[in-house]
Every structure is written in C-alpha cells, then in structure tokens.
Design a protein around this motif. Sequence first.
Motif, short mmCIF file in Angstrom:
data_model
loop_
_atom_site.label_atom_id
_atom_site.label_comp_id
_atom_site.label_asym_id
_atom_site.label_seq_id
_atom_site.Cartn_x
_atom_site.Cartn_y
_atom_site.Cartn_z
N GLY A 1 22.54 34.67 45.77
CA GLY A 1 21.31 34.07 45.23
C GLY A 1 20.98 34.57 43.84
N GLN A 2 21.75 35.51 43.33
CA GLN A 2 21.54 36.08 41.99
C GLN A 2 22.87 36.03 41.23
N PRO A 3 22.81 35.97 39.90
CA PRO A 3 24.07 35.98 39.14
C PRO A 3 24.76 37.34 39.23
N ILE A 4 26.06 37.29 39.18
CA ILE A 4 26.86 38.51 39.08
C ILE A 4 27.31 38.58 37.62
N GLU A 5 27.03 39.71 37.00
CA GLU A 5 27.26 39.82 35.56
C GLU A 5 28.66 40.26 35.18
N LEU A 6 29.33 40.97 36.04
CA LEU A 6 30.68 41.43 35.75
C LEU A 6 31.42 41.55 37.07
N LEU A 7 32.63 41.01 37.12
CA LEU A 7 33.40 40.99 38.36
C LEU A 7 34.84 41.35 38.05
N GLU A 8 35.40 42.30 38.82
CA GLU A 8 36.80 42.70 38.63
C GLU A 8 37.45 42.90 39.99
N ILE A 9 38.64 42.36 40.16
CA ILE A 9 39.44 42.56 41.36
C ILE A 9 40.70 43.29 40.93
N ASP A 10 40.92 44.46 41.53
CA ASP A 10 42.13 45.24 41.28
C ASP A 10 43.10 45.00 42.42
N TYR A 11 44.36 44.82 42.09
CA TYR A 11 45.41 44.67 43.09
C TYR A 11 46.63 45.41 42.58
N PRO A 12 47.66 45.60 43.41
CA PRO A 12 48.80 46.40 42.96
C PRO A 12 49.34 45.94 41.60
N SER A 13 49.33 46.79 40.65
CA SER A 13 49.91 46.67 39.31
C SER A 13 49.08 45.87 38.31
N ALA A 14 47.92 45.34 38.67
CA ALA A 14 47.13 44.57 37.69
C ALA A 14 45.70 44.35 38.20
N SER A 15 44.93 43.59 37.41
CA SER A 15 43.57 43.23 37.80
C SER A 15 43.19 41.92 37.10
N PHE A 16 42.12 41.30 37.59
CA PHE A 16 41.59 40.10 36.97
C PHE A 16 40.09 40.07 37.23
N GLY A 17 39.40 39.19 36.54
CA GLY A 17 37.96 39.10 36.74
C GLY A 17 37.31 38.08 35.83
N THR A 18 35.97 38.15 35.81
CA THR A 18 35.19 37.24 34.99
C THR A 18 33.90 37.93 34.56
N GLN A 19 33.34 37.47 33.46
CA GLN A 19 32.09 38.05 32.94
C GLN A 19 30.87 37.61 33.72
N ASN A 20 30.87 36.39 34.22
CA ASN A 20 29.69 35.85 34.93
C ASN A 20 30.14 35.05 36.14
N LEU A 21 29.36 35.16 37.22
CA LEU A 21 29.56 34.31 38.38
C LEU A 21 28.17 33.92 38.88
N ALA A 22 27.83 32.66 38.67
CA ALA A 22 26.51 32.14 39.01
C ALA A 22 26.30 32.12 40.53
N PRO A 23 25.04 32.13 40.96
CA PRO A 23 24.76 32.02 42.40
C PRO A 23 25.37 30.72 42.95
N GLY A 24 26.06 30.83 44.08
CA GLY A 24 26.67 29.67 44.70
C GLY A 24 28.00 29.25 44.09
#
Length: 118
Positions: free
Chosen positions: A32-55
């Motif tokens: 119900g609230q924005p996520i401002e920074l998101l990172e997923i770490d997995y073996p040998s690398a990572s990915f993510g996004t700066q913003n993820l809106a509610p829903g």
Amino acid sequence: MRSLLALALLASLTATGCHSPYVETTVSNHTGQPIELLEIDYPSASFGTQNLAPGADFHYRFKVLGSGPTKLLYTDSAHQEHKSDGPFLKEGAEGSLAIAITTIGVTWQPAPTVTSAR
C-alpha cells in the motif's frame, strides 16, 4: 552447398533443444506504500529497481551461475531498511520465483521447477 550445411546444422540445434536455463522472477509490492529501493541478491550477481509503486510488479530474468542463497533488501517509504532471506539456488536452476512484499513481511514462492538442471 554451404547454405544447405548451415540449414542442416540449424535444424539439428533446434531439434536438440538448445536451452539456456534461467529464473523468471516477479517481485510484487502489496504494502500500500511505495518502495523506494529494491535489490535482490542471488549467487554471483544482483538486480533491482529504484521505485516500486503500490500494487506494482517488477519482472526480471536471470541465469544462476554458482550456487548460494538469495536475499531481498528494500527501503520503504518511511526510509526503513528491510531484509528477507530467500531460497538457496544451485547453478543451472530454472523456473519461476515470486516474491511478495506485504505489510506483514515477505513471502518467497519458488515453483517446483526451480531446481538444479545438473
């Protein structure tokens, strides 16, 4: 003659099913609230996004090189940092992985096909 040989080689590769395993990931924001920074770490690398809106959903596809745990790190709209440990992935894993961020926590839902191909 060369084109016939190339065509035969292409047909052979297609028939044998050249396939590169990958994990198709969907991260969903159910807070119900924005996520401002998101990172997923997995073996040998990572990915993510700066913003993820509610829903909203964030989709990413990756290849697992090496083996190890996954981890989600994110910052909520109140600037609080959160961490959630995910499944252990082996090199060659493939399938889908759903990560849902909710008001009560994070759920990881790997499909039964997220297994090592080796």
